[in-house]
Motif scaffolding. Structure first.
Motif, PDB file in Angstrom:
ATOM      1  N   LYS A  51       1.141  -1.215  -0.057  1.00 43.85           N
ATOM      2  CA  LYS A  51       0.111   0.497   0.225  1.00 43.85           C
ATOM      3  C   LYS A  51       0.898   1.762   0.469  1.00 43.85           C
ATOM      4  O   LYS A  51       2.193   1.471   0.719  1.00 43.85           O
ATOM      5  CB  LYS A  51      -0.589  -0.025   1.180  1.00 43.85           C
ATOM      6  CG  LYS A  51      -2.145  -0.865   1.355  1.00 43.85           C
ATOM      7  CD  LYS A  51      -2.860  -0.968   2.373  1.00 43.85           C
ATOM      8  CE  LYS A  51      -3.530  -1.565   2.001  1.00 43.85           C
ATOM      9  NZ  LYS A  51      -4.506  -1.334   4.106  1.00 43.85           N
ATOM     10  N   MET A  52       0.251   1.588  -0.569  1.00 40.51           N
ATOM     11  CA  MET A  52       0.988   3.600  -0.567  1.00 40.51           C
ATOM     12  C   MET A  52       0.539   4.128   0.835  1.00 40.51           C
ATOM     13  O   MET A  52       0.168   4.068   1.506  1.00 40.51           O
ATOM     14  CB  MET A  52       0.640   4.597  -1.469  1.00 40.51           C
ATOM     15  CG  MET A  52       0.609   6.297  -1.839  1.00 40.51           C
ATOM     16  SD  MET A  52       0.057   6.984  -3.235  1.00 40.51           S
ATOM     17  CE  MET A  52      -1.415   8.194  -2.119  1.00 40.51           C
ATOM     18  N   VAL A  66      -4.729   2.946   1.500  1.00 41.27           N
ATOM     19  CA  VAL A  66      -3.271   3.199   2.320  1.00 41.27           C
ATOM     20  C   VAL A  66      -3.016   2.644   3.356  1.00 41.27           C
ATOM     21  O   VAL A  66      -3.966   3.052   4.069  1.00 41.27           O
ATOM     22  CB  VAL A  66      -3.441   4.491   1.142  1.00 41.27           C
ATOM     23  CG1 VAL A  66      -3.298   5.021  -0.057  1.00 41.27           C
ATOM     24  CG2 VAL A  66      -3.687   5.477   2.578  1.00 41.27           C
ATOM     25  N   CYS A  76     -11.160   1.834  -3.233  1.00 44.72           N
ATOM     26  CA  CYS A  76      -9.658   1.994  -3.248  1.00 44.72           C
ATOM     27  C   CYS A  76      -9.085   2.924  -4.129  1.00 44.72           C
ATOM     28  O   CYS A  76      -7.811   3.558  -3.430  1.00 44.72           O
ATOM     29  CB  CYS A  76      -8.965   0.539  -2.799  1.00 44.72           C
ATOM     30  SG  CYS A  76      -9.195  -0.118  -1.780  1.00 44.72           S
ATOM     31  N   ARG A 120      -6.671   6.327  -3.644  1.00 50.19           N
ATOM     32  CA  ARG A 120      -5.012   6.827  -4.213  1.00 50.19           C
ATOM     33  C   ARG A 120      -5.364   7.289  -4.936  1.00 50.19           C
ATOM     34  O   ARG A 120      -4.062   8.460  -4.902  1.00 50.19           O
ATOM     35  CB  ARG A 120      -4.657   5.520  -4.614  1.00 50.19           C
ATOM     36  CG  ARG A 120      -4.959   4.451  -3.235  1.00 50.19           C
ATOM     37  CD  ARG A 120      -4.106   2.916  -3.609  1.00 50.19           C
ATOM     38  NE  ARG A 120      -4.142   2.329  -4.776  1.00 50.19           N
ATOM     39  CZ  ARG A 120      -5.047   1.230  -4.142  1.00 50.19           C
ATOM     40  NH1 ARG A 120      -5.291   0.673  -3.086  1.00 50.19           N
ATOM     41  NH2 ARG A 120      -6.013   0.422  -5.711  1.00 50.19           N
TER      42      ARG A 120
END
Length: 188
Positions: free
Chosen positions: A4-5, A26, A104, A108
């Motif tokens: 995940k970022m 994230v 999601c 993001r």
């Protein structure tokens, strides 16, 4: 499992459902305002977070979300802002609008296009240019502002808010002109 970022700043959201949606998309810490009546205690926490790690305001693309964003901006200068396009926040049932309904990917994308507030900005786009572009007063003004907000990634707003955001995010005349060309093309 995908990586995940990771977001360094604290993300300010409206409620628990938004926190869940953001953390699904994230790696990030969130602070919840618990609706549009932001307490003094919450504002103090946001100020502390801004000093220590920075803050990204990520509220719903509706009137209460914009009200919260404005309260935070006035109290805590220099925040960053993420904007979710309205169409990305509509619930599958059609009943409900907010970050908790976004995919999601949409979350993001919004967090990847963060805009930073500038303190004491210079006037770049004059009010007269907004009128001339049909963004204030006129039958297509609301639709044009909505499209412009998406193109520039500064969210939807009324005419006065548009003027303030163009200034706050230091949108150049060239950026504004390019965005307006896209808005007019999409209008056709």
């Amino acid at each position: 499992m995908e990586d995940k970022m990771k977001i360094k700043e604290v993300i300010v959201v409206e409620g628990k459902s938004d926190t869940i949606a953001v953390q699904r998309a994230v790696k990030a810490d969130t602070l919840e305002t618990n609706g549009s009546e932001i307490s003094e205690s919450t504002l103090n926490q946001i100020e502390l977070a801004q000093k220590r790690r920075g803050v990204i305001v990520f509220t719903d693309p509706d009137f209460p979300g914009e009200r919260i964003r404005k309260i935070i901006s006035e109290r805590v200068p220099g925040c960053k802002h993420a904007f979710l396009p309205k169409k990305e926040g509509i619930a599958k049932s059609g009943k409900g609008l907010g970050i908790e309904h976004a995919s999601c990917e949409a979350i993001r994308l919004a967090l990847g296009k963060v805009k930073e507030e500038m303190e004491d900005p210079d006037e770049i786009i004059p009010w007269e240019d907004l009128i001339a572009a049909g963004l204030v007063g006129g039958s297509k003004a609301k639709q044009r502002r909505e499209l412009l907000g998406e193109v520039l990634n500064i969210g939807y707003m009324n005419g006065k808010q548009l003027y303030k955001r163009l200034k706050m995010f230091q949108v150049s005349k060239e950026e504004f002109s390019q965005a307006m060309r896209r808005v007019l093309q999409e209008e056709k």
